[in-house]
Enzyme design. Structure first.
Site, short mmCIF file in Angstrom:
data_model
loop_
_atom_site.label_atom_id
_atom_site.label_comp_id
_atom_site.label_asym_id
_atom_site.label_seq_id
_atom_site.Cartn_x
_atom_site.Cartn_y
_atom_site.Cartn_z
CD GLN A 223 -2.73 1.51 0.32
OE1 GLN A 223 -3.08 0.47 -0.42
NE2 GLN A 223 -3.16 2.65 -0.05
CD GLU A 224 2.67 3.52 3.98
OE1 GLU A 224 3.10 4.64 3.18
OE2 GLU A 224 2.34 3.99 4.88
CB SER A 225 6.61 1.81 -1.50
OG SER A 225 7.01 0.43 -1.09
#
Length: 329
Positions: A223-225
């Site tokens: 989700q972040e990267s």
């Protein structure tokens, strides 16, 4: 009377001549013959031919009989001397625009057109219009004739200053934070970093080592990267786990050494250690929200709208990973 020299086929002989005339005929350049001159020398010097000089000056025979002090006409009008500039009088006509400031518009003359009317219509000076078409003020124009009309070029609008990308998820960050993020991004761009598949393995193994649910760690990182170490946000969240420097220092204190967030393994350790503390302190949804918004912020203010979306996405990803979903296939 005084002695001058007549040049005959290259042989100079003294002759008598009257006073030297220095003014040339109107419309022509003028040259006063000097001792030793020949027509061929003069023609070469002024970019013309002997034949032209003979015809222009009505010289006898082949034109070899010229004498020192004689004034010869040269082709082309002499350049007018520049007049000293004076202060412009009120109401005086403006000087024509410089050519570098002008563009060209093609115009076909219509019945009833005059130079002055066309100049007025296109807001250019008559002088520039005449010059652009090699016309004289006395020349006539006729319907159907094509003219090149000089028009002023519009100035290009000043280039917009590129603004820094200093917003993320609707929040604006200070210039020094954005500048630090830019430096970190530039550093990572130059490095040889693991592939996303290699990052996935590193995240899974590190999560197991620190007792964190591997699928949760994978879901957070995706989700972040997207499992990419090269990513740096304007908030200076770094790497695959998107860890900010203050969180990196917090995790460093837990593991007992300084973690370099630019290094893939240290970045993963920092994120996983944070997840370990969050899941140990709150329910799963609050722990996930705390990774994004900060646990203290969630407890004080509740989840922001974007935090709720984040939590929902992470929990869906976690469930998908538990079922064996592989986003890299």
């Amino acid at each position: 009377m005084r002695n001058v020299v007549r040049v005959l086929t290259g042989i100079a002989v003294p002759v008598l001549a009257a006073g030297v005339i220095t003014a040339g005929s109107p419309g022509f350049g003028a040259y006063t013959v000097k001792s030793g001159d020949t027509l061929s020398h003069i023609a070469t010097r002024y970019g013309t031919s002997v034949k032209t000089l003979v015809a222009l000056n009505k010289l006898p025979g082949n034109g070899n009989a010229i004498y020192a002090g004689e004034v010869l006409k040269l082709p082309g009008a002499p350049k007018a001397k520049a007049k000293p500039q004076t202060a412009a009088k009120p109401g005086a006509a403006k000087a024509p625009a410089r050519r570098s400031q002008l563009g060209r518009v093609t115009y076909v003359v219509k019945p009833g057109d005059t130079i002055s009317k066309i100049a007025k219509r296109f807001k250019c000076s008559q002088a520039n219009l005449l010059a652009a078409n090699k016309l004289k003020a006395s020349d006539r124009i006729f319907a159907g004739k094509t003219l090149q009309v000089p028009v002023k070029l519009k100035a290009k609008p000043p280039a917009k200053k590129k603004t820094k990308n200093n917003t993320f998820a609707g929040r604006t960050y200070a210039d020094h934070i954005v500048a630090q993020a830019d430096r970190n991004r530039a550093t990572l761009k130059k490095r040889n970093l693991p592939t996303r598949a290699q990052m996935r393995t590193m995240i899974r193994n590190t999560a197991k080592k620190y007792g964190v649910d591997p699928e949760l760690a994978l879901a957070i990182s995706w989700q972040e990267s997207g499992w990419k170490q090269r990513v740096v946000s304007p908030a200076n969240a770094i790497g695959a786990m998107q860890v900010i420097p203050s969180t990196g220092r917090f995790s460093s204190g837990i593991v007992g050494r300084d973690l370099d967030l630019l290094k893939p393994q240290d970045n993963v350790i920092a994120g996983v250690v944070l997840l370990d503390r969050l899941t140990g302190a709150a329910k799963l949804d609050i722990a996930v929200a705390g990774y994004y918004q900060g646990l203290g912020g969630v407890r004080r203010n509740g989840m922001y709208p974007d935090t709720k979306v984040y939590v929902k996405n992470v929990l869906r990803l976690k469930a998908a990973f538990e079922k064996g979903w592989d986003p890299l296939k």
